[in-house]
Design an enzyme around this catalytic site. Structure first.
Site, PDB file in Angstrom:
ATOM      1  N   HIS A 173     -14.028  -4.053   0.630  1.00 32.64           N
ATOM      2  CA  HIS A 173     -14.273  -2.133   0.703  1.00 32.64           C
ATOM      3  C   HIS A 173     -13.220  -1.036   1.134  1.00 32.64           C
ATOM      4  CE1 HIS A 173     -16.621  -3.642  -2.427  1.00 32.64           C
ATOM      5  NE2 HIS A 173     -17.940  -4.433  -1.460  1.00 32.64           N
ATOM      6  N   SER A 227      10.883  11.235  12.031  1.00 40.50           N
ATOM      7  CA  SER A 227      11.607  11.607  10.861  1.00 40.50           C
ATOM      8  C   SER A 227      12.465  13.071  11.031  1.00 40.50           C
ATOM      9  CB  SER A 227       9.843  12.386  10.517  1.00 40.50           C
ATOM     10  OG  SER A 227      10.026  14.544   9.487  1.00 40.50           O
ATOM     11  N   LYS A 272       6.443  12.505  14.717  1.00 41.40           N
ATOM     12  CA  LYS A 272       6.515  11.383  13.251  1.00 41.40           C
ATOM     13  C   LYS A 272       7.140   9.610  13.967  1.00 41.40           C
ATOM     14  CE  LYS A 272       4.697  11.310  10.057  1.00 41.40           C
ATOM     15  NZ  LYS A 272       5.178  11.359   8.557  1.00 41.40           N
ATOM     16  N   GLU A 287       6.512  -0.150   5.074  1.00 41.45           N
ATOM     17  CA  GLU A 287       6.857   0.522   3.784  1.00 41.45           C
ATOM     18  C   GLU A 287       7.967  -0.227   2.971  1.00 41.45           C
ATOM     19  OE1 GLU A 287       6.288   4.411   4.689  1.00 41.45           O
ATOM     20  OE2 GLU A 287       5.214   4.497   5.865  1.00 41.45           O
TER      21      GLU A 287
END
Ligand code: ARG
Length: 457
Positions: free
Chosen positions: A156, A277, A283, A290
């Site tokens: 979970h 970024s 970043k 992704e």
């Protein structure tokens, strides 16, 4: 260019219709398989005396020349051609005249395309398997470095029990090893030759389909000619296997993205597999993972597209089936691209064991082991479970953890607690003692590594 089938028609095909109808942009990549199939067909026609030995030899030589010319860039595949089968045949006819025109005896594009796709996918499946193997090897390499690196295992997405980083990584190795067998199973079913089914009903010529199948490395032939030209379930099976690979890579990606975040910081991806970024200077994004997660949708979509294309088709061949290759190849290319990026991304990733260990220390991750401690001293498991639940609640209230709660506090819950409990619930013990087969303990992890090394051979 005049169509080979122009005889029946009074007018030429409309230009837009011609473009719409053409599949050359997609199927040109099967030129090698198309030519190889044609060589076997010419050999069979010669052996059976359907054409002369001389003609058979000439056709085979000429086809070899066409293949070499395409390979060497001397012959460009005409983008205006209707499809790869028509293109190869038209070049053959241009080079050989009437002899070339004999090749298409006792076959049709319907069995030809069914053959070409099978040959093509057989080769590509091997390629995918070897890419999966490289990824398994990268996983094994990391696992070998982290057999004792403790991290929280989750259910979970809540800290559940301590495990080793190796054990977690090897899970993906196991999934991928099954992916290999899934592909092999699909290929074994696919590896029967449809050639000789002709348009749909077989042929009146005395062909030898078994000979042709053997020449092309098939294990047998399709036993029903209508099935031979209509079946695309071999594409669907492989695409399902690809969809499952992507599902595995996507779950892995999801974890990599989480682990790379400041909230977790369990790993650091190599700079060469991350991006920055355009606005936020701090970043470092896990774009590769992704994208793999994103492309999974595409591969599922390809499978759905082909399933849907096929679902309402009457037997036998229908032009709808030309759509098979766009979906199939997109799925294939996407899986390949994802596997190609994944292996080096994993290979170069750096684990941050300290952060993993700290995270493992905070979530009452050893509560099960504490309950087991009581159980081993004679308390029924359910009672022990309740008892430990109350101790956890007390720790939360006192803002402490199980390892730091004083013995007196434990004694208030049960007399069975002695000071050996602290060693019993240390993260190291929790992991070391998980000796059950397949568990996170060292011997199981080592056995898994051995298994996966073999799978990646
Ligand atoms: N380009 C076609 C395809 O990919 C080849 C088969 C054509 N057959 C036909 N009867 N028109 O499906």
């Amino acid at each position: 260019m005049e169509k080979m089938w122009a005889g029946r028609f009074a007018k030429a095909l409309d230009k837009k219709a011609d473009d719409f109808n053409s599949s050359i942009a997609t199927d040109k990549r099967m030129y090698r398989q198309d030519i190889t199939g044609s060589m076997a067909h010419a050999a069979m026609l010669g052996k059976q005396g359907i054409i002369s030995d001389e003609e058979s030899k000439k056709i085979i030589e000429c086809l070899a020349g066409i293949l070499a010319d395409i390979d060497e860039g001397k012959l460009e595949i005409d983008p205006e051609a209707e499809d790869i089968h028509m293109f190869v045949e038209s070049v053959l006819t241009k080079r050989l005249g009437d002899t070339g025109k004999k090749l298409h005896t006792a076959r049709s594009r319907n069995d030809q395309v069914a053959l070409d796709i099978r040959l093509y996918l057989r080769d590509e499946s091997e390629e995918i398997i070897s890419l999966i193997k490289s990824l398994i090897s990268a996983i094994v390499k990391q696992a070998e470095m982290h057999k004792r690196t403790i991290m929280p295992g989750y259910t979970h997405l809540q800290r559940a029990q301590p495990i080793t980083f190796a054990h977690q990584l090897l899970t993906y190795g196991m999934m991928l090893s099954r992916d290999i067998t899934r592909i092999r199973d699909a290929v074994a079913r696919m590896n029967v030759s449809p050639i000789g089914s002709c348009a749909l009903a077989g042929t009146t010529y005395d062909t030898d389909r078994y000979f042709e199948a053997k020449e092309l490395g098939f294990d047998g032939i399709t036993l029903n000619s209508i099935d031979g030209v209509s079946d695309r379930d071999f594409c669907l099976e492989l695409m399902s296997a690809f969809a499952i690979i992507m599902m595995h890579l996507s779950r892995f990606s999801e974890e990599i993205i989480l682990w790379s975040s400041w909230e977790f910081k369990f790993i650091e991806l190599d700079d060469s597999f991350t991006t920055g970024s355009s606005i936020m200077p701090q970043k470092k994004n896990s774009d590769m993972a992704e994208l793999v997660r994103g492309k999974t949708g595409r591969v599922y979509g390809d499978l759905m597209a082909l399933l849907t294309t096929l679902k309402g088709l009457p037997l036998a061949y229908n032009k709808d089936m030309q759509e098979d290759k766009d979906a199939m190849f997109d799925s294939l290319d996407t899986v390949k691209a994802c596997l190609e990026i994944f292996a080096p991304m994993i290979d170069t990733m750096r684990a941050l064991p300290e952060n993993m260990y700290n995270a493992a220390g905070k979530g009452f991750i050893n509560a099960t082991d504490l309950a087991d401690y009581l159980t081993k001293k004679g308390m029924p498991f359910r009672t022990a479970y309740k008892n430990v639940g109350e101790i956890v609640a007390e720790c939360i209230e006192k803002n402490t953890v199980l390892d730091k709660l004083p013995l007196e506090a434990y004694k208030a819950h049960s007399d069975l607690f002695c000071d050996d409990l602290y060693k019993e619930i240390s993260l190291e013990t929790c992991v070391e003692k998980r000796i059950s087969a397949g568990g996170t303990g060292l011997s199981s992890v080592e056995a898994q590594i051995e298994f996966l090394k073999k799978a990646a051979e």
